[in-house]
Design a protein around this motif. Sequence first.
Motif, PDB file in Angstrom:
ATOM      1  N   MET A  95     -11.583   1.645  -6.453  1.00  0.00           N
ATOM      2  CA  MET A  95     -10.505   0.692  -6.253  1.00  0.00           C
ATOM      3  C   MET A  95      -9.556   1.266  -5.210  1.00  0.00           C
ATOM      4  O   MET A  95      -9.162   2.414  -5.277  1.00  0.00           O
ATOM      5  N   HIS A  96      -9.189   0.416  -4.246  1.00  0.00           N
ATOM      6  CA  HIS A  96      -8.243   0.808  -3.201  1.00  0.00           C
ATOM      7  C   HIS A  96      -6.843   0.365  -3.609  1.00  0.00           C
ATOM      8  O   HIS A  96      -6.668  -0.742  -4.123  1.00  0.00           O
ATOM      9  N   HIS A  97      -5.859   1.211  -3.354  1.00  0.00           N
ATOM     10  CA  HIS A  97      -4.480   0.888  -3.711  1.00  0.00           C
ATOM     11  C   HIS A  97      -3.576   0.787  -2.498  1.00  0.00           C
ATOM     12  O   HIS A  97      -2.360   0.643  -2.639  1.00  0.00           O
ATOM     13  N   THR A  98      -4.158   0.843  -1.302  1.00  0.00           N
ATOM     14  CA  THR A  98      -3.396   0.596  -0.082  1.00  0.00           C
ATOM     15  C   THR A  98      -4.127  -0.463   0.733  1.00  0.00           C
ATOM     16  O   THR A  98      -5.351  -0.610   0.644  1.00  0.00           O
ATOM     17  N   SER A  99      -3.354  -1.201   1.501  1.00  0.00           N
ATOM     18  CA  SER A  99      -3.915  -2.235   2.361  1.00  0.00           C
ATOM     19  C   SER A  99      -3.067  -2.293   3.619  1.00  0.00           C
ATOM     20  O   SER A  99      -1.848  -2.101   3.560  1.00  0.00           O
ATOM     21  N   THR A 100      -3.699  -2.553   4.738  1.00  0.00           N
ATOM     22  CA  THR A 100      -2.969  -2.696   5.989  1.00  0.00           C
ATOM     23  C   THR A 100      -2.756  -4.174   6.251  1.00  0.00           C
ATOM     24  O   THR A 100      -3.716  -4.936   6.441  1.00  0.00           O
ATOM     25  N   LEU A 101      -1.486  -4.579   6.224  1.00  0.00           N
ATOM     26  CA  LEU A 101      -1.116  -5.960   6.484  1.00  0.00           C
ATOM     27  C   LEU A 101      -0.980  -6.163   7.988  1.00  0.00           C
ATOM     28  O   LEU A 101      -0.440  -5.300   8.691  1.00  0.00           O
ATOM     29  N   ASP A 112      -6.180  -5.930   4.887  1.00  0.00           N
ATOM     30  CA  ASP A 112      -7.587  -5.605   5.127  1.00  0.00           C
ATOM     31  C   ASP A 112      -8.322  -5.287   3.830  1.00  0.00           C
ATOM     32  O   ASP A 112      -9.538  -5.153   3.822  1.00  0.00           O
ATOM     33  N   VAL A 113      -7.562  -5.185   2.730  1.00  0.00           N
ATOM     34  CA  VAL A 113      -8.126  -4.968   1.393  1.00  0.00           C
ATOM     35  C   VAL A 113      -7.397  -5.926   0.447  1.00  0.00           C
ATOM     36  O   VAL A 113      -6.171  -5.996   0.468  1.00  0.00           O
ATOM     37  N   PRO A 114      -8.102  -6.695  -0.381  1.00  0.00           N
ATOM     38  CA  PRO A 114      -7.431  -7.585  -1.329  1.00  0.00           C
ATOM     39  C   PRO A 114      -6.739  -6.793  -2.438  1.00  0.00           C
ATOM     40  O   PRO A 114      -6.999  -5.606  -2.634  1.00  0.00           O
ATOM     41  N   CYS A 115      -5.884  -7.459  -3.173  1.00  0.00           N
ATOM     42  CA  CYS A 115      -5.114  -6.807  -4.232  1.00  0.00           C
ATOM     43  C   CYS A 115      -6.033  -6.261  -5.337  1.00  0.00           C
ATOM     44  O   CYS A 115      -7.162  -6.717  -5.496  1.00  0.00           O
ATOM     45  N   PRO A 116      -5.562  -5.272  -6.106  1.00  0.00           N
ATOM     46  CA  PRO A 116      -6.394  -4.641  -7.145  1.00  0.00           C
ATOM     47  C   PRO A 116      -7.021  -5.608  -8.156  1.00  0.00           C
ATOM     48  O   PRO A 116      -8.204  -5.449  -8.475  1.00  0.00           O
ATOM     49  N   PRO A 117      -6.303  -6.616  -8.679  1.00  0.00           N
ATOM     50  CA  PRO A 117      -6.976  -7.520  -9.626  1.00  0.00           C
ATOM     51  C   PRO A 117      -8.150  -8.272  -9.008  1.00  0.00           C
ATOM     52  O   PRO A 117      -9.170  -8.479  -9.665  1.00  0.00           O
ATOM     53  N   ILE A 118      -8.043  -8.657  -7.759  1.00  0.00           N
ATOM     54  CA  ILE A 118      -9.147  -9.343  -7.094  1.00  0.00           C
ATOM     55  C   ILE A 118     -10.286  -8.361  -6.841  1.00  0.00           C
ATOM     56  O   ILE A 118     -11.465  -8.693  -7.035  1.00  0.00           O
ATOM     57  N   GLN A 119      -9.947  -7.133  -6.454  1.00  0.00           N
ATOM     58  CA  GLN A 119     -10.980  -6.107  -6.269  1.00  0.00           C
ATOM     59  C   GLN A 119     -11.760  -5.874  -7.557  1.00  0.00           C
ATOM     60  O   GLN A 119     -12.964  -5.657  -7.536  1.00  0.00           O
ATOM     61  N   ALA A 120     -11.047  -5.926  -8.687  1.00  0.00           N
ATOM     62  CA  ALA A 120     -11.670  -5.672  -9.980  1.00  0.00           C
ATOM     63  C   ALA A 120     -12.612  -6.797 -10.393  1.00  0.00           C
ATOM     64  O   ALA A 120     -13.440  -6.618 -11.290  1.00  0.00           O
TER      65      ALA A 120
END
Length: 70
Positions: free
Chosen positions: A1-7, A53-61
């Motif tokens: 799970m990624h916890h950073t994202s580049t907006l 570039d990475v969706p939020c953690p709940p969507i990743q899950a």
Amino acid sequence: MHHTSTLTCPKCGHRQTEQMPDNACVYFYECRDCHTLLRPKPGDCCVFCSYGDVPCPPIQAGDGTASRCC
């Protein structure tokens, strides 16, 4: 799970890496360059899902709540 994202700001193209919360949606984000207030696109739960570039953690899950994360 990624916890950073580049907006990426759709207005000026500025990119900023941010920490994503595990248990809350981020509905508003102000671009640090042009100060445009970003809001989720229709159908997305948060600014990370719309402009990151990475969706939020709940969507990743993949918890089955693709239309809303929190």
